[in-house]
Design a protein around this motif. Structure first.
Motif, PDB file in Angstrom:
ATOM      1  N   GLN A   1       6.964  -4.553   6.879  1.00 13.32           N
ATOM      2  CA  GLN A   1       5.798  -5.114   7.300  1.00 13.32           C
ATOM      3  C   GLN A   1       4.939  -4.303   8.293  1.00 13.32           C
ATOM      4  N   SER A   2       5.713  -3.922   9.310  1.00  9.87           N
ATOM      5  CA  SER A   2       5.580  -3.076  10.134  1.00  9.87           C
ATOM      6  C   SER A   2       4.515  -1.693   9.877  1.00  9.87           C
ATOM      7  N   TYR A   3       5.366  -1.136   9.050  1.00 12.66           N
ATOM      8  CA  TYR A   3       4.928   0.271   8.366  1.00 12.66           C
ATOM      9  C   TYR A   3       3.761  -0.008   7.578  1.00 12.66           C
ATOM     10  N   TYR A   4       3.555  -1.044   6.754  1.00 13.64           N
ATOM     11  CA  TYR A   4       2.595  -1.157   6.116  1.00 13.64           C
ATOM     12  C   TYR A   4       1.210  -1.515   6.628  1.00 13.64           C
ATOM     13  N   GLU A   5       1.490  -2.401   7.841  1.00 16.71           N
ATOM     14  CA  GLU A   5       0.354  -2.625   8.635  1.00 16.71           C
ATOM     15  C   GLU A   5      -0.298  -1.204   9.286  1.00 16.71           C
ATOM     16  N   SER A   6       0.646  -0.483   9.779  1.00 16.67           N
ATOM     17  CA  SER A   6       0.152   0.454  10.662  1.00 16.67           C
ATOM     18  C   SER A   6      -0.294   2.033   9.736  1.00 16.67           C
ATOM     19  N   THR A   7       0.631   1.994   8.516  1.00 19.05           N
ATOM     20  CA  THR A   7       0.207   3.529   7.939  1.00 19.05           C
ATOM     21  C   THR A   7      -0.006   3.240   6.552  1.00 19.05           C
ATOM     22  N   LEU A   8       0.910   2.563   5.603  1.00 12.70           N
ATOM     23  CA  LEU A   8       0.594   2.510   4.452  1.00 12.70           C
ATOM     24  C   LEU A   8      -0.751   1.706   3.952  1.00 12.70           C
ATOM     25  N   LEU A   9      -0.916   0.383   4.422  1.00 17.73           N
ATOM     26  CA  LEU A   9      -1.783  -0.276   4.176  1.00 17.73           C
ATOM     27  C   LEU A   9      -2.760  -0.698   5.343  1.00 17.73           C
ATOM     28  N   PRO A  10      -3.313   0.126   6.060  1.00 27.13           N
ATOM     29  CA  PRO A  10      -3.999  -0.193   7.121  1.00 27.13           C
ATOM     30  C   PRO A  10      -5.370  -0.830   6.936  1.00 27.13           C
ATOM     31  N   SER A  11      -5.995  -0.962   5.832  1.00 29.98           N
ATOM     32  CA  SER A  11      -7.069  -1.772   5.288  1.00 29.98           C
ATOM     33  C   SER A  11      -6.803  -3.201   5.160  1.00 29.98           C
ATOM     34  N   SER A  12      -5.723  -3.553   5.019  1.00 25.20           N
ATOM     35  CA  SER A  12      -5.233  -4.777   4.479  1.00 25.20           C
ATOM     36  C   SER A  12      -4.947  -5.653   5.720  1.00 25.20           C
ATOM     37  N   SER A  13      -5.384  -6.984   5.526  1.00 22.92           N
ATOM     38  CA  SER A  13      -4.984  -7.941   6.742  1.00 22.92           C
ATOM     39  C   SER A  13      -3.584  -8.119   6.654  1.00 22.92           C
ATOM     40  N   SER A  14      -2.993  -8.669   8.062  1.00 23.48           N
ATOM     41  CA  SER A  14      -1.654  -8.871   8.329  1.00 23.48           C
ATOM     42  C   SER A  14      -1.176 -10.145   7.448  1.00 23.48           C
ATOM     43  N   SER A  15      -2.084 -11.059   7.240  1.00 23.81           N
ATOM     44  CA  SER A  15      -1.758 -12.246   6.398  1.00 23.81           C
ATOM     45  C   SER A  15      -1.381 -11.801   4.950  1.00 23.81           C
ATOM     46  N   SER A  16      -2.404 -10.915   4.451  1.00 22.50           N
ATOM     47  CA  SER A  16      -2.099 -10.463   3.027  1.00 22.50           C
ATOM     48  C   SER A  16      -0.668  -9.653   3.014  1.00 22.50           C
ATOM     49  N   ILE A  17      -0.407  -8.864   3.808  1.00 24.04           N
ATOM     50  CA  ILE A  17       0.561  -8.023   3.847  1.00 24.04           C
ATOM     51  C   ILE A  17       2.051  -8.747   3.859  1.00 24.04           C
ATOM     52  N   SER A  18       1.898 -10.012   4.950  1.00 25.53           N
ATOM     53  CA  SER A  18       3.153 -10.927   4.902  1.00 25.53           C
ATOM     54  C   SER A  18       3.296 -11.737   3.702  1.00 25.53           C
ATOM     55  N   LEU A  19       2.198 -11.923   2.821  1.00 28.45           N
ATOM     56  CA  LEU A  19       2.220 -12.678   1.441  1.00 28.45           C
ATOM     57  C   LEU A  19       3.359 -12.004   0.674  1.00 28.45           C
ATOM     58  N   ILE A  20       3.312 -10.649   0.901  1.00 31.29           N
ATOM     59  CA  ILE A  20       4.432  -9.759  -0.001  1.00 31.29           C
ATOM     60  C   ILE A  20       5.883 -10.311   0.251  1.00 31.29           C
ATOM     61  N   GLY A  21       6.207 -10.549   1.414  1.00 32.81           N
ATOM     62  CA  GLY A  21       7.449 -11.060   2.014  1.00 32.81           C
ATOM     63  C   GLY A  21       7.901 -12.483   1.463  1.00 32.81           C
ATOM     64  N   SER A  22       6.454 -13.022   1.626  1.00 33.91           N
ATOM     65  CA  SER A  22       6.841 -14.636   1.247  1.00 33.91           C
ATOM     66  C   SER A  22       6.933 -14.856  -0.077  1.00 33.91           C
ATOM     67  N   LEU A  23       6.391 -13.931  -0.988  1.00 32.01           N
ATOM     68  CA  LEU A  23       6.689 -13.919  -2.467  1.00 32.01           C
ATOM     69  C   LEU A  23       8.083 -13.828  -2.762  1.00 32.01           C
ATOM     70  N   GLN A  24       8.792 -12.745  -1.959  1.00 31.22           N
ATOM     71  CA  GLN A  24       9.969 -12.414  -2.327  1.00 31.22           C
ATOM     72  C   GLN A  24      11.137 -13.620  -2.025  1.00 31.22           C
ATOM     73  N   VAL A  25      10.759 -14.530  -1.052  1.00 27.83           N
ATOM     74  CA  VAL A  25      11.691 -15.468  -0.584  1.00 27.83           C
ATOM     75  C   VAL A  25      11.149 -16.664  -2.006  1.00 27.83           C
ATOM     76  N   PHE A  26       9.809 -16.745  -2.196  1.00 26.93           N
ATOM     77  CA  PHE A  26       9.491 -17.630  -3.103  1.00 26.93           C
ATOM     78  C   PHE A  26      10.265 -17.419  -4.576  1.00 26.93           C
ATOM     79  N   PHE A  27      10.174 -16.071  -4.969  1.00 25.18           N
ATOM     80  CA  PHE A  27      10.815 -15.911  -6.401  1.00 25.18           C
ATOM     81  C   PHE A  27      12.439 -15.891  -6.209  1.00 25.18           C
ATOM     82  N   LEU A  28      13.079 -15.505  -4.939  1.00 23.56           N
ATOM     83  CA  LEU A  28      14.286 -15.844  -4.632  1.00 23.56           C
ATOM     84  C   LEU A  28      15.076 -17.161  -5.035  1.00 23.56           C
TER      85      LEU A  28
END
Length: 473
Positions: free
Chosen positions: A86-113
Motif C-alpha cells: 500500500q505504501s508503494y501504491y500510494e506514493s508511486t504506482l497509484l498516486p491518483s487513487s485515494s488511500s481508502s481505495s487502495i486499502s480496499l485492495i488489502g481488505s478484499l484479500q482478507v475478505f476472500f481469504l
C-alpha cells in the motif's frame, strides 16, 4: 458350510471372538445386512480402525505441518504484508487513487481469504487437498505476475490482480491447510495448528522487508516477480507434503456448502458470535498503530517498524497458547488471551502518548492477539464432527470475513480527523468489541463445561428453593 468355517478357523480367546465372528459373518467388500444393519467387511472395519487412530506425530504428520506452514506463510503472510504494498501504491504506482481505495485492495484479500472458505471447507471434506492446493498455487503465482505488469495509475489492474485474483487464490490454500491438521493430530492439535499458523505471522515479517530491499535494487516489477518465485517454491513444497489421511466423502453440492447443523450446537453458535466481535476489532491496531505513532511524534525509524513488531510477536503467539491449550483446554486459554487484549486496548493503547508505551502496546498486542488465529480453529475442531470439520470451519470464516471487511472501514469512519479525540473513539470502539467477544467466549466456556453447567444449575435451583421457602413464610 458354517461347520467347515468353524473347523478351519483357529481357536481364539473369548476376548477375540467378536472380531473373528464379525469377519466370518460378512461378505467381503460390501458387507451384509443383519437385523436391518449393514455389517462392514473386515477390510472396511480395518480401514475404519486406522482412521480412528490419530497419529499425533511422526514423520508424515510433521511434514504436513511443514507444508501447511508454508502455505499459510504465502497466503495469510502476504495479507499481513500488504501495508508495504500500500505504501508503494500510494506514493508511486497509484498516486491518483485515494488511500481508502487502495486499502480496499488489502481488505478484499482478507475478505476472500475467509469468505470463500465457506466453499473451500466443504470442498476439502469432499476432495481433500489434492485439487485445491495445486489450483490455489497456480492462481496465486499467476496473480502476482499480473501485479508486476500493472501500469501506473491503472488502479483496476491492481484491483483485479492483487485484490480479487490473488484473494481467490490464497482462499483455496488457507482453509484446507488448517483443516487437514485435524486428520493427523488430536491430542496435540492445538500445537500443530499453532506452528502452522505461525507461518502466516512469519510471512508478515519477512515479505515487507524483502519487498523493501528489492524495490530500490531491481524495481517494483522484478521485486514482485522475485516474491512470486519465492511463493511458488513454498507452494511446491506444500503440494508435495500436505495430504489427507481420513476417508473423504467425494460428494460436493452447493446446498451443503454451509453446515447449518452446526448452529444447533450452542457452543458453535457462541464461538461464531465471539469470532465476529473479536475479528471486527482485530485488524484496527494493525491498520492504525503507525498513523497513531506518527500523530504522537514517534520517530519514523521506529513507527515504520511497528507493524513488523506486531507480526513478529505473532510467531510465538501462535505456538505458546497452543501448547497450553493442548494441556488445559482451548477455551481455558482463549478467554484469558482475549481478556488481556481488551485490557491492552483500553488500559495501554488508550493512554499511550510516547514511543515506549506505543512500542510496548504493539509488542504485547501482537503477542496475545496472535493466538486468535490458532485457538479459534482449534476450538471449532474440538466440537465438530470429523466429517464436517472443513464445512464448519468455512462457516465460521464466512462470518469472520464479513467482520474483517467492515471492521477497519468502520474504524476509519470513526477517525474522521487525526486528533486525540477521534483516536480515543477508535480505541474505545476496538476495546469494547474485544471485551464483548471475551464475554461471549466465557459464556461458551460455561456451556462447554459440564461442571460449570451443573454448578450454575445447582445454584439456580438453590436460589429458587430459597425464594419458595421465603414465599411460604
Amino acid at each position: 458350510m458354517s461347520d467347515v468355517r468353524d473347523r478351519e478357523k483357529p481357536q481364539v480367546a473369548d476376548s477375540e471372538k467378536v472380531p473373528e465372528q464379525l469377519a466370518a459373518s460378512v461378505v467381503p467388500v460390501e458387507g451384509t445386512v443383519e437385523a436391518g444393519h449393514i455389517v462392514p467387511s473386515p477390510e472396511d472395519a480395518e480401514l475404519q480402525r486406522e482412521a480412528d487412530v490419530i497419529p499425533d506425530g511422526g514423520r508424515e504428520a510433521w511434514l504436513v505441518v511443514l507444508g501447511s506452514s508454508l502455505a499459510l506463510f504465502v497466503s495469510a503472510g502476504m495479507v499481513n504484508a500488504y501495508g508495504a504494498f500500500q505504501s508503494y501504491y500510494e506514493s508511486t504506482l497509484l498516486p491518483s487513487s485515494s488511500s481508502s481505495s487502495i486499502s480496499l485492495i488489502g481488505s478484499l484479500q482478507v475478505f476472500f481469504l475467509f469468505f470463500v472458505g465457506t466453499l473451500t471447507g466443504r470442498m476439502f471434506d469432499a476432495y481433500g487437498t489434492s485439487v485445491m492446493l495445486p489450483v490455489g498455487s497456480v492462481i496465486s503465482v499467476f496473480a502476482l505476475m499480473m501485479v508486476s505488469l500493472a501500469q501506473k495509475d491503472h488502479a483496476y489492474q491492481v484491483f483485479l490482480s492483487h485484490g480479487v485474483l490473488f484473494g481467490i487464490g490464497i482462499s483455496l490454500l488457507y482453509n484446507p491447510s488448517v483443516a487437514v491438521l485435524g486428520h493427523w493430530f488430536k491430542r496435540r492439535r492445538a500445537l500443530a495448528i499453532g506452528i502452522a499458523t505461525g507461518g502466516s505471522a512469519s510471512g508478515g515479517v519477512i515479505m515487507p522487508i524483502l519487498l523493501g530491499q528489492l524495490i530500490p535494487r531491481v524495481g517494483f516489477p522484478w521485486a514482485v516477480r522475485i516474491i512470486a518465485f519465492v511463493v511458488m517454491g513454498c507452494l511446491v513444497v506444500s503440494c508435495l507434503t500436505v495430504r489427507t489421511r481420513l476417508p473423504l466423502s467425494g460428494h460436493f453440492t452447493w446446498r451443503t456448502a454451509i453446515d447449518f447443523g452446526g448452529w444447533k450446537d450452542p457452543r458453535y453458535t457462541l464461538a461464531t458470535i465471539a469470532a465476529f466481535l473479536l475479528f471486527y476489532a482485530f485488524f484496527i491496531p494493525y491498520f492504525y498503530i503507525q498513523i497513531y505513532a506518527n500523530f504522537q511524534g514517534v520517530a519514523p525509524g521506529i513507527s515504520d517498524y511497528l507493524v513488523a513488531i506486531l507480526n513478529a510477536m505473532n510467531v510465538p503467539a501462535r505456538i505458546l497458547p497452543a501448547i497450553f491449550a493442548d494441556r488445559y483446554g482451548t477455551l481455558t486459554v482463549f478467554v484469558p488471551v482475549a481478556a488481556v487484549c481488551s485490557v491492552l486496548l483500553l488500559g495501554l493503547w488508550l493512554p499511550s502518548r510516547n514511543s515506549a508505551s506505543i512500542i510496548a502496546f504493539a509488542a504485547l498486542y501482537g503477542l496475545f492477539s496472535g493466538g486468535f488465529s490458532s485457538l479459534l480453529p482449534t476450538y471449532i475442531a474440538s466440537i465438530s464432527p470429523r466429517e464436517s470439520l472443513g464445512a464448519r470451519l468455512g462457516s465460521v470464516y464466512m462470518v469472520v470475513a464479513v467482520a474483517t471487511l467492515v471492521g477497519t472501514p468502520t474504524g476509519g469512519a470513526l477517525l474522521k480527523e487525526v486528533d486525540q479525540k477521534h483516536f480515543n473513539a477508535l480505541i474505545i470502539f476496538a476495546g469494547v468489541l474485544t471485551t464483548a467477544g471475551t464475554v461471549v467466549l466465557a459464556i461458551a466456556g460455561i456451556v462447554h463445561s459440564a461442571k460449570l453447567r451443573r454448578l450454575f444449575i445447582r445454584r439456580g435451583s438453590s436460589s429458587r428453593q430459597t425464594e419458595g421457602a421465603a414465599d411460604r413464610l
